[in-house]
Enzyme design. Structure first.
Site, PDB file in Angstrom:
ATOM      1  N   GLU A 312       0.802  -1.221   0.000  1.00  0.00           N
ATOM      2  CA  GLU A 312       0.000   0.000   0.000  1.00  0.00           C
ATOM      3  C   GLU A 312       0.837   1.274   0.000  1.00  0.00           C
ATOM      4  OE1 GLU A 312       0.230  -2.374   2.324  1.00  0.00           O
ATOM      5  OE2 GLU A 312       0.350  -1.544   4.343  1.00  0.00           O
ATOM      6  N   HIS A 336      -8.315  -3.859  -0.834  1.00  0.00           N
ATOM      7  CA  HIS A 336      -7.507  -3.989   0.387  1.00  0.00           C
ATOM      8  C   HIS A 336      -6.425  -2.892   0.432  1.00  0.00           C
ATOM      9  CE1 HIS A 336      -5.502  -6.339   3.624  1.00  0.00           C
ATOM     10  NE2 HIS A 336      -4.417  -5.770   3.119  1.00  0.00           N
ATOM     11  N   GLU A 337      -5.679  -2.775  -0.650  1.00  0.00           N
ATOM     12  CA  GLU A 337      -4.583  -1.787  -0.644  1.00  0.00           C
ATOM     13  C   GLU A 337      -5.123  -0.368  -0.535  1.00  0.00           C
ATOM     14  OE1 GLU A 337      -1.931  -3.230  -0.080  1.00  0.00           O
ATOM     15  OE2 GLU A 337      -2.540  -5.210  -0.800  1.00  0.00           O
ATOM     16  N   HIS A 340      -5.951   0.612   2.938  1.00  0.00           N
ATOM     17  CA  HIS A 340      -4.768   0.993   3.724  1.00  0.00           C
ATOM     18  C   HIS A 340      -4.514   2.505   3.694  1.00  0.00           C
ATOM     19  CE1 HIS A 340      -2.911  -2.538   5.393  1.00  0.00           C
ATOM     20  NE2 HIS A 340      -2.831  -3.176   4.239  1.00  0.00           N
ATOM     21  N   GLU A 359      -3.606  -4.463   9.470  1.00  0.00           N
ATOM     22  CA  GLU A 359      -4.123  -5.473   8.539  1.00  0.00           C
ATOM     23  C   GLU A 359      -5.537  -5.959   8.853  1.00  0.00           C
ATOM     24  OE1 GLU A 359      -2.919  -5.829   5.826  1.00  0.00           O
ATOM     25  OE2 GLU A 359      -0.873  -5.107   6.058  1.00  0.00           O
ATOM     26  N   ASP A 417       8.855  -9.875  10.393  1.00  0.00           N
ATOM     27  CA  ASP A 417       8.243 -10.621   9.303  1.00  0.00           C
ATOM     28  C   ASP A 417       7.588 -11.909   9.808  1.00  0.00           C
ATOM     29  OD1 ASP A 417       7.885 -10.278   6.507  1.00  0.00           O
ATOM     30  OD2 ASP A 417       9.092 -12.080   6.196  1.00  0.00           O
ATOM     31  N   TYR A 425      -4.566 -10.438   9.854  1.00  0.00           N
ATOM     32  CA  TYR A 425      -5.554 -10.124   8.818  1.00  0.00           C
ATOM     33  C   TYR A 425      -6.941 -10.659   9.196  1.00  0.00           C
ATOM     34  CZ  TYR A 425      -1.531  -9.171   5.777  1.00  0.00           C
ATOM     35  OH  TYR A 425      -0.380  -8.661   5.242  1.00  0.00           O
TER      36      TYR A 425
HETATM   37 ZN   LIG Z   1      -2.582  -5.226   3.928  1.00  0.00          ZN
END
Ligand SMILES: [Zn+2]
Length: 645
Positions: A312, A336-337, A340, A359, A417, A425
């Site tokens: 995003e 979704h993006e 953001h 998320e 990460d 999510y």
């Molecule tokens: Zn995302």
């Protein structure tokens, strides 16, 4: 709120007497802070730092970066960006140094704007965090100039040869900053709570075009002796992981007054067709969430190695070409993006353990946008798919007591990460869905809009969000807090028993076909004529774990699954093919693994292959061929799976 501790590397960095002096000065400067400890003292800049980020060396309460000005040259032969980053600095009274994040950077010198050298020191290297760069700040200096170059193996940057692009003639470069990779190409304070504005001057080979997550001041570039120079500016402060660049043979087509798509010329028609609804999407998002505050919203469709579905980056979402399905069936990724632009880019997780606030909120809004654009049945199907994915993810992570299934996940001593699982999510979205169902849309939507206003351009932590919910949505109703199990949702593993259970009528019809097929009906009896991508995903995901070779072959013969171009459908089919060692799909599997680098597709397929002896041999062979094409984000995940260790 969790108690705060100085991590070891911070202690190493800042000599105790200096710290004491600075804290004393901070106390002098902010009387209200006196009597409190260093971490509680007020930060010098406008945006409060709410929780120490253990994934950054920065000491923002002492000195922080507020603006980054880049002047960089891209050398595609050496695979190096080199030049200068001029950082604007705000500091507490009496502060004499600033600490930046770097990883794999060669620092050639640090000066004041007048050219006077400033003493600097690089600390010990941590394999995940990199090296702190501490620069002495003489009084009166509020900008520092860092001359540096990146490493050819900089983790954020992927340098692609011509053969790895769609056009095949020119090289390509793109960056991926999230979570803590921006420090591999920019020496700055790389923490999501430390927002910075930026500008950039980037010189690239004259046949290429540079784009960034910022306003373009010279869209066609300016020719000079060193190549073509492009200039950019972003006046809204962003977390550094959102500073992004791409350089390549990039063309543009407008899709609306403030929307458009960038990609390689050969993909432009397909991309423009796929994203025809983009302008409408922005308008629908504004209706739900309030004004879009970033000016333009453009998409950049990248070469296939891009490791994520989308990223995003402000004003310019980076997207994988694997969503070009031809029928707009995978545009939920763009929703979704776009979402953001509010959750993540406007209101940002303060640290990576709060990642679910980026998320989960975004996944929830994505579904609302899909409902507004394509109707409740499409949204219902996506919710059921997300729920199934969440249940599988909880199993993969070790079951309902596994600590990585907590929303406020503990990432101490780990690469952030590792927190980027399905949990933030889909569990996050389920939590917000529960709130919506409890309070009704009108109240919950009003709450969401007020939330984005209250925290616009600020970081947010999980405890702060919990407080905000209590104050502005629950209005202090403690019994309701208990009944909704807010504590359990935010701080406990697994899925609370009051999680909403989504349902889709279309999927129930699909399940009837699954049952009949499992009981021996031929594939030709399945009425799949008008199935959407989501129905295919659900069908393939619901088939029995083990089928006969004849059943697998029947499915393929009847529906041509091995030849599907839709990446989601093909992915679901290839998992079945691997499980059954279905030979006719193996060439397609190899092509799929070697022609795109999206981690969401790669990880399960390699994991499935590694479960059997024949699969291991295949996985290792294919991986060694494909690995040079994958981004470091993907290889960091895949190396332990395929190579071991
Ligand atoms: Zn995302």
């Amino acid at each position: 709120m969790p108690s705060f501790a100085w991590p070891g590397y911070h202690r190493r960095m800042l000599k105790k007497p200096v710290l004491t002096a600075v804290v004393a000065l901070l106390c002098l400067a902010a009387a209200a802070a006196c009597g409190r400890t260093a971490d509680e003292a007020a930060a010098p800049a406008a945006a409060p730092i709410q929780e120490r980020d253990i994934h950054s060396f920065a000491q923002p309460e002492i000195a922080r970066v507020t603006h980054v000005a880049l002047d960089l040259q891209a050398d595609f032969t050496a695979k190096v960006l080199s030049g200068r980053a001029t950082l604007s600095v705000e500091r507490a009274p009496g502060a004499t140094e600033i600490v930046l994040d770097t990883r794999d950077l060669t620092i050639e010198g640090v000066t004041a704007p007048d050219g006077a050298a400033l003493p600097f020191m690089l600390g010990d290297a941590d394999p995940v965090l990199g090296r702190p760069l501490t620069v002495q700040l003489p009084s009166g200096v509020d900008r520092i100039v860092v001359a540096y170059r990146t490493s050819p193996s900089a983790a954020a940057l992927q340098w692609l040869g011509p053969s790895q692009t769609a056009g095949g003639a020119l090289p390509y470069l793109y960056s991926q900053g999230q979570a803590i990779l921006t420090r591999t190409w920019i020496p700055t304070q790389d923490s999501p709570g430390i927002r910075q504005t930026y500008e950039a001057r980037v010189t690239v080979p004259r046949e290429l075009r540079a784009v960034m997550s910022a306003e373009q001041l010279t869209p066609d570039g300016v020719e000079g002796p060193g190549g073509r120079t492009f200039e950019f500016r972003l006046t809204q402060p962003v977390p550094p992981y959102l500073i992004a660049i791409a350089v390549g043979d990039i063309a543009f087509r407008s899709l609306g007054p403030r929307t458009g798509v960038y990609t390689e010329p050969s993909m432009l028609d397909a991309a423009a067709h796929e994203f025809a609804d983009l302008e409408k999407m922005v308008t629908v998002a504004e209706d739900l969430l309030g004004p879009y505050r970033w000016g333009r919203y453009d998409l950049l469709v990248l070469p296939p190695s891009f490791p994520f579905g989308g990223m995003e980056n402000p004003r310019l979402t980076f997207a994988t070409p694997t969503i070009l399905a031809g029928d707009r069936s995978l545009v939920s990724l763009v929703a979704h993006e776009l979402a953001h632009s509010w959750s993540g880019n406007l209101v940002t997780n303060a640290t990576w353990r709060d990642f679910w606030l980026n998320e989960g909120m975004t996944s929830y809004v994505e579904l609302r946008l899909m409902e507004a654009l394509y109707g409740p049945e499409r949204a219902a199907m996506l919710k059921v798919l997300a729920r199934r994915g969440l249940e599988e993810e909880i199993v993969r992570l070790g079951g309902p007591t596994a600590k990585d299934t907590v929303l406020h996940v503990d990432l101490a001593g780990r690469d952030p990460d590792e927190g980027m699982t399905g949990i933030p999510y889909d569990k996050g979205a389920a939590f917000l869905e529960l709130l919506e169902q409890t309070f009704g849309r009108e109240r919950f939507d009003a709450y969401l809009r007020s939330y984005f206003d209250r925290y616009a351009f600020m970081p947010i932590t999980t405890p702060r969000f919990h407080d905000d919910l209590r104050t502005h949505l629950l209005a202090g109703d403690e019994a309701l807090d208990e009944k909704l199990k807010l504590e359990e949702w935010l701080y406990a593993p697994g899925l609370p028993d009051n999680a909403p259970m989504p349902q889709s009528d279309a999927f129930e019809r699909v399940e009837q076909h699954v049952r009949a097929f499992a009981d021996g009906a031929p594939a030709s009896s399945i009425d799949a004529g008008d199935w959407t991508t989501q129905e295919w995903q659900h069908f393939l995901g619901s088939l029995p774990e083990q089928m006969t070779a004849a059943q697998v072959a029947d499915l393929d013969r009847t529906f041509g699954l091995t030849k599907r171009g839709n990446s989601e459908v093909l992915f679901a089919w290839l998992r079945i093919a691997v499980r059954h060692r279905y030979q006719p799909a193996m060439a397609t599997l190899e092509r799929f693994l070697t022609s795109q680098g999206r981690r969401k597709f790669l990880r399960p397929l390699y994991e499935d292959l590694m479960k059997t002896e024949w699969g291991q041999a295949e996985a290792k062979r294919i991986y060694e061929t494909a690995r040079p094409m994958y981004h470091s984000v993907a290889t960091t995940t895949l190396d332990p799976i395929v190579r071991g260790g």
